[in-house]
Design an enzyme around this catalytic site. Sequence first.
Site, PDB file in Angstrom:
ATOM      1  N   ASP A  48       0.829  -1.200   0.000  1.00 27.61           N
ATOM      2  CA  ASP A  48       0.000   0.000   0.000  1.00 27.61           C
ATOM      3  C   ASP A  48       0.869   1.257   0.000  1.00 27.61           C
ATOM      4  OD1 ASP A  48       0.906  -0.121   2.597  1.00 27.61           O
ATOM      5  OD2 ASP A  48      -1.079  -0.129   3.532  1.00 27.61           O
ATOM      6  N   SER A  49       2.189   1.061   0.003  1.00 30.25           N
ATOM      7  CA  SER A  49       3.112   2.179  -0.219  1.00 30.25           C
ATOM      8  C   SER A  49       2.888   2.805  -1.588  1.00 30.25           C
ATOM      9  CB  SER A  49       4.561   1.709  -0.101  1.00 30.25           C
ATOM     10  OG  SER A  49       4.804   0.567  -0.899  1.00 30.25           O
ATOM     11  N   LYS A 117      -0.609  -9.377   3.207  1.00 28.20           N
ATOM     12  CA  LYS A 117       0.221  -8.871   4.309  1.00 28.20           C
ATOM     13  C   LYS A 117      -0.631  -7.989   5.210  1.00 28.20           C
ATOM     14  CE  LYS A 117       3.477  -5.624   3.787  1.00 28.20           C
ATOM     15  NZ  LYS A 117       3.014  -4.575   4.758  1.00 28.20           N
ATOM     16  N   GLU A 119      -0.476  -5.468   8.863  1.00 28.25           N
ATOM     17  CA  GLU A 119       0.317  -4.741   9.840  1.00 28.25           C
ATOM     18  C   GLU A 119      -0.274  -4.925  11.234  1.00 28.25           C
ATOM     19  OE1 GLU A 119       0.756  -0.643   8.842  1.00 28.25           O
ATOM     20  OE2 GLU A 119       1.500  -1.038   6.813  1.00 28.25           O
ATOM     21  N   GLU A 186      10.078  -3.640   9.960  1.00 25.65           N
ATOM     22  CA  GLU A 186      10.379  -2.341   9.351  1.00 25.65           C
ATOM     23  C   GLU A 186      10.906  -1.351  10.379  1.00 25.65           C
ATOM     24  OE1 GLU A 186       8.437   1.174   6.534  1.00 25.65           O
ATOM     25  OE2 GLU A 186       7.302  -0.653   6.938  1.00 25.65           O
TER      26      GLU A 186
END
Length: 289
Positions: A48-49, A117, A119, A186
């Site tokens: 989603d970057s 993925k 978070e 990260e």
Amino acid sequence: MAGKHPLNIVKMKKMKQAGDPITMITAYDYPSASLAEEAGVDVILVGDSMGNTVLGYDSTIPVTVEDMICHTRAVARGARNTFIVADLPFMTYHGSIDETLRTVRRIMQEGHAQAVKMEGGAEIAATVQAIVQAGVPVLGHIGLTPQSVNQIGGYRVQGKDERDARRLLEDAQALERAGVFGIVLELVTEEAAAVITETISVPTIGIGAGRKVDGQVLVFHDILKYTPEYREKRFVKTYADIGEQIRTGIAGYVSDVKTKAFPEEKHVFAAEDGVLDSLYGKGKVESRS
């Protein structure tokens, strides 16, 4: 890459055991995915970057499920022999399990990803477990979690003190118990990342997490400086500056058009003899010339 066999989650775990580093790169479209596959990347993350990198947002938060499906589908077409992971966007897995599973189903069926993925740590473990039990591989993501950047107070390195490092380890263990096949770390201190990597049995993929993880992931646009205004990042190594090449190339095109240096004779298509006469009449053609 011709003859390449895509990874799967079993092979990735064996790579960790063998000390064979896993290479991951983000990609958001068909050409970048194709080039990444040709270069031999193990895993492509459709992150989603894309919100910051290709959609022009200030954060990842505005990225929608439709955005993820569209870009993941393009990546899947470009990298048919590479394991593809797609991010679940902001606030799409914090409601009911049924709603979350509907989102996951869309990304898998319409986007053609092999995994998703998510978070978060212990707080999302139950949701991760439900998705895994539904048959979908999940990649965890702890440390700096961009979807929570407003809550954690900005883009800050995680795991600097004992309390924070212990929290990260506990989150990693909770995700492992929930069934993730790997965890992205990260902006985590190298020491904390090393302990997590040694403690859990699934691969760790670092981005700004030092040298003692099981693999690395970087953003396609960062390693190639493919951006209008590149900001240096301490944890990134750049391997090419295609942004400058693109600017130079387009400026050359603009200049050639303005000065009528393009198109040249070699770029022109000629009609058969007599076509202009038949279209305009012989006399009119001569008067136009």
